[in-house]
Design a protein around this motif. Structure first.
Motif, mmCIF file in Angstrom:
data_model
loop_
_atom_site.group_PDB
_atom_site.id
_atom_site.type_symbol
_atom_site.label_atom_id
_atom_site.label_comp_id
_atom_site.label_asym_id
_atom_site.label_seq_id
_atom_site.Cartn_x
_atom_site.Cartn_y
_atom_site.Cartn_z
ATOM 1 N N UNK A 1 52.661 -84.452 -36.923
ATOM 2 C CA UNK A 1 52.686 -84.349 -38.379
ATOM 3 C C UNK A 1 53.797 -83.517 -38.972
ATOM 4 N N UNK A 2 54.957 -83.455 -38.311
ATOM 5 C CA UNK A 2 56.087 -82.726 -38.880
ATOM 6 C C UNK A 2 57.058 -83.725 -39.531
ATOM 7 N N UNK A 3 58.299 -83.310 -39.784
ATOM 8 C CA UNK A 3 59.218 -84.162 -40.525
ATOM 9 C C UNK A 3 60.591 -84.268 -39.893
ATOM 10 N N UNK A 4 61.265 -85.386 -40.174
ATOM 11 C CA UNK A 4 62.637 -85.632 -39.727
ATOM 12 C C UNK A 4 63.459 -86.099 -40.920
ATOM 13 N N UNK A 5 64.611 -85.481 -41.098
ATOM 14 C CA UNK A 5 65.599 -85.937 -42.076
ATOM 15 C C UNK A 5 66.888 -86.231 -41.314
ATOM 16 N N UNK A 6 67.496 -87.377 -41.596
ATOM 17 C CA UNK A 6 68.684 -87.806 -40.856
ATOM 18 C C UNK A 6 69.747 -88.222 -41.850
ATOM 19 N N UNK B 1 78.773 -75.949 -42.078
ATOM 20 C CA UNK B 1 78.219 -77.117 -42.750
ATOM 21 C C UNK B 1 78.047 -76.872 -44.242
ATOM 22 N N UNK B 2 78.660 -77.738 -45.046
ATOM 23 C CA UNK B 2 78.473 -77.658 -46.489
ATOM 24 C C UNK B 2 77.049 -78.000 -46.891
ATOM 25 N N UNK B 3 76.404 -78.905 -46.132
ATOM 26 C CA UNK B 3 75.020 -79.259 -46.422
ATOM 27 C C UNK B 3 74.104 -78.058 -46.212
ATOM 28 N N UNK B 4 74.337 -77.316 -45.136
ATOM 29 C CA UNK B 4 73.527 -76.117 -44.888
ATOM 30 C C UNK B 4 73.681 -75.115 -46.026
ATOM 31 N N UNK B 5 74.900 -74.971 -46.537
ATOM 32 C CA UNK B 5 75.134 -74.046 -47.655
ATOM 33 C C UNK B 5 74.390 -74.507 -48.905
ATOM 34 N N UNK C 1 57.202 -72.958 -42.346
ATOM 35 C CA UNK C 1 58.204 -72.624 -41.335
ATOM 36 C C UNK C 1 59.564 -73.177 -41.742
ATOM 37 N N UNK C 2 60.650 -72.624 -41.192
ATOM 38 C CA UNK C 2 61.984 -73.111 -41.570
ATOM 39 C C UNK C 2 62.245 -74.518 -41.054
ATOM 40 N N UNK C 3 63.239 -75.163 -41.646
ATOM 41 C CA UNK C 3 63.707 -76.475 -41.226
ATOM 42 C C UNK C 3 64.811 -76.265 -40.188
ATOM 43 N N UNK C 4 64.703 -76.942 -39.046
ATOM 44 C CA UNK C 4 65.715 -76.825 -37.999
ATOM 45 C C UNK C 4 66.871 -77.757 -38.345
ATOM 46 N N UNK C 5 68.016 -77.198 -38.666
ATOM 47 C CA UNK C 5 69.201 -77.965 -39.064
ATOM 48 C C UNK C 5 70.141 -78.070 -37.873
ATOM 49 N N UNK C 6 70.468 -79.310 -37.485
ATOM 50 C CA UNK C 6 71.287 -79.552 -36.301
ATOM 51 C C UNK C 6 72.594 -80.209 -36.735
ATOM 52 N N UNK D 1 59.819 -76.551 -30.469
ATOM 53 C CA UNK D 1 59.895 -77.202 -31.776
ATOM 54 C C UNK D 1 58.814 -76.704 -32.727
ATOM 55 N N UNK D 2 57.714 -76.200 -32.186
ATOM 56 C CA UNK D 2 56.585 -75.793 -33.020
ATOM 57 C C UNK D 2 56.924 -74.629 -33.954
ATOM 58 N N UNK D 3 58.064 -74.011 -33.768
ATOM 59 C CA UNK D 3 58.474 -72.910 -34.634
ATOM 60 C C UNK D 3 59.004 -73.404 -35.973
ATOM 61 N N UNK D 4 59.126 -74.735 -36.138
ATOM 62 C CA UNK D 4 59.768 -75.285 -37.332
ATOM 63 C C UNK D 4 58.859 -76.286 -38.032
ATOM 64 N N UNK D 5 59.121 -76.501 -39.313
ATOM 65 C CA UNK D 5 58.334 -77.458 -40.097
ATOM 66 C C UNK D 5 58.898 -78.864 -39.995
ATOM 67 N N UNK D 6 60.132 -78.984 -39.559
ATOM 68 C CA UNK D 6 60.785 -80.277 -39.443
ATOM 69 C C UNK D 6 62.180 -80.091 -38.906
ATOM 70 N N UNK D 7 62.908 -81.210 -38.759
ATOM 71 C CA UNK D 7 64.258 -81.151 -38.207
ATOM 72 C C UNK D 7 65.190 -82.015 -39.040
ATOM 73 N N UNK D 8 66.397 -81.542 -39.254
ATOM 74 C CA UNK D 8 67.437 -82.252 -39.995
ATOM 75 C C UNK D 8 68.597 -82.519 -39.040
#
Length: 546
Positions: A142-147, A82-86, A71-76, A110-117
């Motif tokens: 069991x999903x992921x978080x990037x901060x 966002x240059x990071x998104x690019x 699944x896609x990563x949810x980018x917030x 949230x279940x639609x995504x593999x993780x959140x940024x």
């Protein structure tokens, strides 16, 4: 009439509809739909009758269907572009970018995504419900978080004492040697009649404001000074300004403050705090005014008092219980603006301890470091465990969030080579999930240093994102997990390879069951599967427990 909706929004039409005559009893109907990208779809079945239906509440049913695939990563982000998104998109990382207010507040969304940024997003922009849902989703499902770092992230972004703090591999509690200046803080607490109102857990609003003030005391060091007033029609001294030699005694006095009726006289509160801080000996002096945003009375000549404060380098922040639309919200915002501080609003009294902590943290602990000249950062051996490959990192950053590694569990990937040796990249497994932090700023030319010029910058961030998203299947070969809902019971089965050479488990595997009612914090319980056959384990969960 049977109607089937997928991911129902507003007045969207059903994807299937059948009209037929039904008799009392159990009926089964089959609908077909085509799966698109990897996600979780919410299907809703609705039955409409022509007769007099006295119990229409049982005419709908809802269930989730997961589509296999990564699944896609949810980018917030609060950035328009966002240059990071690019960078991530160019690196073939599937992302879905949203603003903080668009983040789902529940596990279903949230279940639609593999993780959140979270890219330099303040905690307040997400709100308590989203923070609670994200923490449970990562830790227990069991999903992921990037901060990533910035002036709106980590400690300066209000994450201390938040639901996210315990799942981070970094601590935002700073060591004594990180402190540059001691501070003096005067707190004025509204103890008017409105503070007697009850909240959840058998407490009153006053109790939570007291707890918030006690958190301020906890965060400060013995070199700092704190004074406290309880304010109604006048300011009553709870604690004179003094150094924090005996925190326990001071917190005990604060926690005993009771609401006495009347309203809060804002002018009296500001005058009392100003006079108290004129006696302070520390370089940083600050006022925290807590008031009911619908009952802040008698402001009188507040502008004159705040102007005097600013002339003496005293700043003023406000925590308002209410919303920005409350009757006296504009007054409180004006006071904070004129005082060179911040203004927070919440209509949820349970948020008060976190807001008090956030404000004290922002004043007492300058946790965003502007590196002049830019600080050198280097890879540590642990980076290859995150990226899955060796990568030489020898760059410079113009700013980062000051944190410390949670040892020994957390893994250090990149480190700043200055006096603080701050972790720039760190990760760990928390519960069933995974979290990675980048304390540098991903997209602000003032602080990114020479990272944008690095030829491997895209692969660097894309690899961090891929680690956050996890693997396509968390199960090893020879195992298949299925779920069936029948007669109100969810049957979860783990099928094992009949030709396996050895048993896959030393004991019976445990399953996390996460329940969330609308508007409530997720609640997690665990249960063990049982053998239901030679090659199958089973867990049955009643629908009201899911």
């Amino acid at each position: 009439t049977w109607k089937l909706y997928r991911d129902r929004r507003g007045n969207a039409p059903p994807i299937a509809q059948v009209e037929e005559e039904l008799k009392a009893g159990l009926h089964r109907r089959t609908f077909r739909d085509q799966a698109g990208r990897a996600t979780t779809h919410v299907y809703e079945v609705e039955v409409e009758g022509t007769g007099n239906d006295e119990l229409r509440q049982n005419n709908t049913g809802k269930f989730l269907v997961g589509v296999d695939g990564l699944k896609p990563l949810l980018h917030v982000s609060t950035l328009e572009k966002s240059g990071l998104a690019a960078l991530l998109s160019a690196g073939k990382v599937s992302i879905h970018s949203v603003k903080p207010e668009q983040v789902p507040t529940d596990l279903e969304g949230l279940s639609k995504y593999s993780g959140i940024l979270l890219e330099n997003v303040p905690a307040d922009a997400l709100g308590l419900a989203r923070l609670q849902a994200i923490a449970a989703w990562v830790r227990d499902l069991g999903t992921g978080l990037m901060m990533t770092g910035g002036r709106e992230s980590f400690g300066t972004g209000g994450y201390i004492r938040s639901p996210i703090e315990p799942i981070l591999p970094l601590s935002m509690e700073l060591r004594p040697e990180h402190r540059k200046l001691a501070v003096s803080i005067a707190v004025a607490l509204d103890r008017s009649g409105s503070m007697m109102a009850p909240v959840a857990g058998g407490k009153r609003k006053m109790d939570l404001a007291n707890v918030g003030t006690a958190k301020v005391v906890e965060l400060l060091s013995e070199h700092d000074e704190v004074g406290v007033f309880a304010v109604d029609t006048s300011a009553h001294v709870v604690a004179e300004l003094s150094r924090l030699r005996d925190k326990a005694s001071l917190k005990d006095r604060i926690l005993r403050i009771q609401s006495q009726g009347g309203g809060i006289f804002v002018y009296e509160a500001l005058v009392a705090c100003h006079r108290m801080l004129q006696k302070a000996t520390n370089g940083t002096r600050h006022i925290i005014l807590f008031a009911d945003a619908d009952d802040a009375e008698h402001p009188d000549k507040w502008e004159q008092v705040v102007r005097q404060c600013r002339a003496e380098s005293i700043t003023v922040s406000v925590i308002g219980l209410g919303t920005e639309k409350s009757k006296d919200a504009q007054l409180l915002k004006d006071i904070a603006t004129a005082g060179g501080g911040r203004c927070f609003f919440t209509d949820n009294a349970e948020e008060l301890p976190r807001l008090f902590s956030q404000e004290a943290f922002a004043v007492a602990r300058s946790t965003f470091v502007e590196a002049k000249p830019p600080v050198r950062i280097e890879a540590r051996p642990g980076l290859s465990r995150i990226l899955g490959q060796a990568m030489k990192v020898d760059r410079h950053l113009g700013g980062y969030n000051l944190c410390t590694l949670r040892q020994p569990e957390a893994n250090l990937g990149v480190e700043a080579r200055d006096e603080y040796k701050t972790p720039i990249v760190a990760n760990w497994q928390v519960g069933l999930g995974r979290v990675v932090c980048y304390t540098g700023v991903a997209d602000d030319p003032r602080y990114t240093g020479d990272m944008p010029q690095w030829k491997d910058v895209g692969e660097f961030f894309s690899s961090l994102a891929r680690w956050t998203m996890g693997e396509l299947s968390p199960l090893p070969d020879g195992m298949v997990l299925t779920q069936e809902v029948k007669n109100g019971v969810s049957s979860i089965r783990l099928h094992l390879d009949p030709n396996r050479q050895r048993e896959s488990f030393a004991g019976q595997p445990r399953v996390n069951i996460v329940r969330q009612s609308p508007g409530r914090e997720p609640v997690t319980t665990t249960a063990r599967m049982r053998w239901s056959g030679a090659d199958e384990l089973l867990l049955e969960v009643p629908r009201d427990e899911v």
